[in-house]
Design an enzyme around this catalytic site. Structure first.
Site, mmCIF file in Angstrom:
data_model
loop_
_atom_site.group_PDB
_atom_site.id
_atom_site.type_symbol
_atom_site.label_atom_id
_atom_site.label_comp_id
_atom_site.label_asym_id
_atom_site.label_seq_id
_atom_site.Cartn_x
_atom_site.Cartn_y
_atom_site.Cartn_z
ATOM 1 N N HIS A 68 46.812 44.072 46.564
ATOM 2 C CA HIS A 68 48.227 43.900 46.220
ATOM 3 C C HIS A 68 48.667 45.079 45.378
ATOM 4 C CE1 HIS A 68 46.212 42.269 42.703
ATOM 5 N NE2 HIS A 68 47.340 42.042 42.056
ATOM 6 N N HIS A 70 50.021 45.446 42.325
ATOM 7 C CA HIS A 70 49.954 45.537 40.860
ATOM 8 C C HIS A 70 49.218 46.822 40.500
ATOM 9 C CE1 HIS A 70 50.646 41.159 39.274
ATOM 10 N NE2 HIS A 70 51.650 41.950 38.938
ATOM 11 N N ASP A 72 47.118 47.714 38.284
ATOM 12 C CA ASP A 72 45.672 47.736 38.008
ATOM 13 C C ASP A 72 44.844 47.701 39.303
ATOM 14 O OD1 ASP A 72 46.749 45.049 38.015
ATOM 15 O OD2 ASP A 72 44.841 44.279 37.261
ATOM 16 N N HIS A 73 45.535 47.674 40.468
ATOM 17 C CA HIS A 73 44.847 47.705 41.763
ATOM 18 C C HIS A 73 45.248 48.900 42.625
ATOM 19 C CE1 HIS A 73 43.294 43.522 41.267
ATOM 20 N NE2 HIS A 73 44.266 43.558 40.371
ATOM 21 N N HIS A 157 49.359 34.278 43.652
ATOM 22 C CA HIS A 157 49.428 35.207 42.521
ATOM 23 C C HIS A 157 50.884 35.511 42.148
ATOM 24 C CE1 HIS A 157 47.947 38.172 39.772
ATOM 25 N NE2 HIS A 157 48.338 39.221 40.463
ATOM 26 N N ASP A 180 43.615 38.846 43.148
ATOM 27 C CA ASP A 180 44.087 38.142 41.958
ATOM 28 C C ASP A 180 44.700 36.830 42.422
ATOM 29 O OD1 ASP A 180 43.408 40.451 40.665
ATOM 30 O OD2 ASP A 180 45.358 40.776 39.725
ATOM 31 N N HIS A 250 37.121 41.307 37.642
ATOM 32 C CA HIS A 250 38.500 41.308 37.135
ATOM 33 C C HIS A 250 38.538 40.410 35.898
ATOM 34 C CE1 HIS A 250 42.938 40.711 37.161
ATOM 35 N NE2 HIS A 250 42.991 41.816 37.883
HETATM 36 ZN ZN ZN Z 1 44.876 42.543 38.544
HETATM 37 ZN ZN ZN Z 2 47.643 41.218 40.077
#
Ligand code: ZN
Ligand code: ZN
Length: 299
Positions: A68, A70, A72-73, A157, A180, A250
């Site tokens: 996805h 976000h 942090d990915h 999520h 997530d 994670h």
């Molecule tokens: Zn994340």
């Molecule tokens: Zn996320």
């Protein structure tokens, strides 16, 4: 870390969320070596350094999956490919991600236009925009190629709706990434009998300490509880799925000095009795299922 071609999972970045702290772990990224392929799953900050430190040539980059969008990915997706390109990447790379991934890549190339144009002329490199193709996916079968099958499942999520668990299968081995997600019971069927389930996880005590530490406490707590899973919930999915090994990844929090591996194990043992790995940056998990690589801590 000898055998270059042994099927394995390498956890490059093991923390949840975009923050980085001195000496602490990096946001989400993993590497899956399966059937002679090198597949990157998620590209949080630090993925390039993580790959190099894991002894993987950036030129071996082949397929990249993003669960996805976000940050942090996905924050280091462009920089990873660009760095591989400057390192001599000449073979095509395919990026698989949710709707919006193509937009990200196009705009990244625009942002880097000066450098890209100048290196093509000055260093005689192939055009990076021709080397990379982006395939946006929804739920279901994403890829079937040379014995590798990849399927996706939309998970829970919020407020992100396009967030997908991934299942990789090759030669009778399978690895599932939860992405997530809040506790999502259909994941158990999706992860049925997998060799490895990599599931995200939080610890309740740690979340309270994290919330107290940050300025935006109440909103952060609300987001975490609505959109992520506690360790015992990850254990419940693993038990219902009958997987061979559960990897908690994670981690939230991942860098609280008061919380150690024993706390994660305590929490997940309420619901999961099987093979267990608590993720740490650089950890190698063989797909054979029997034994952990040296340095890995299992319980
Ligand atoms: Zn994340
Ligand atoms: Zn996320």
């Amino acid at each position: 870390m000898s055998a270059e071609n042994v099927d394995r999972l390498v956890l490059l970045g093991s923390k949840g969320g975009p923050a980085v702290r001195p000496g602490g772990p990096w946001p989400s990224s993993s590497l899956l070596a399966i059937g002679g392929r090198t597949i990157v799953v998620d590209c949080g900050l630090g993925v390039t350094r993580g790959m190099v430190d894991a002894g993987i040539s950036l030129k071996a980059l082949d397929r990249i999956f993003v669960t996805h969008l976000h940050s942090d990915h996905v924050l280091e997706l462009g920089p990873l490919i660009h760095t591989a390109w400057t390192a001599g990447l000449a073979a095509p790379v395919t990026v698989y991600g949710p709707p919006g991934t193509g937009h990200y890549w196009q705009r990244f190339c625009q942002a880097m236009e000066f450098d890209i144009e100048i290196r093509i002329v000055d260093e005689g490199r192939p055009d990076i925009r021709d080397l990379v193709s982006v395939e946006e996916f929804g739920e279901g079968l994403v890829l079937e190629d040379g014995g590798l099958t990849v399927t996706t499942l939309r998970v829970d999520h919020p407020p992100v709706t396009d967030c997908f668990a991934l299942r990789f299968e090759q030669g009778g081995k399978s690895v599932v990434f939860s992405a997530d997600t809040a506790l999502f019971p259909p994941l158990a069927e999706f992860a049925r009998s997998a060799n490895i389930l990599v599931h995200e996880a939080m610890l309740a005590d740690g979340v309270e300490r994290l919330v107290a530490r940050t300025g935006n406490g109440a909103r952060l707590r609300e987001h975490l509880l609505a959109s992520h899973s506690f360790a015992d919930e990850a254990g419940r999915i693993a038990s219902n799925a009958g997987v061979k090994r559960l990897v908690l990844n994670h981690l939230i929090p991942a860098d609280d000095p008061v919380i150690g591996e024993a706390d994660w194990i305590d929490a997940v043992r309420k619901t999961w009795a099987g093979d267990l790995t608590i993720a740490r940056d650089g950890l190698v998990v063989p797909l054979s299922g029997e034994h952990a690589a040296s340095g890995e801590e299992t319980a």
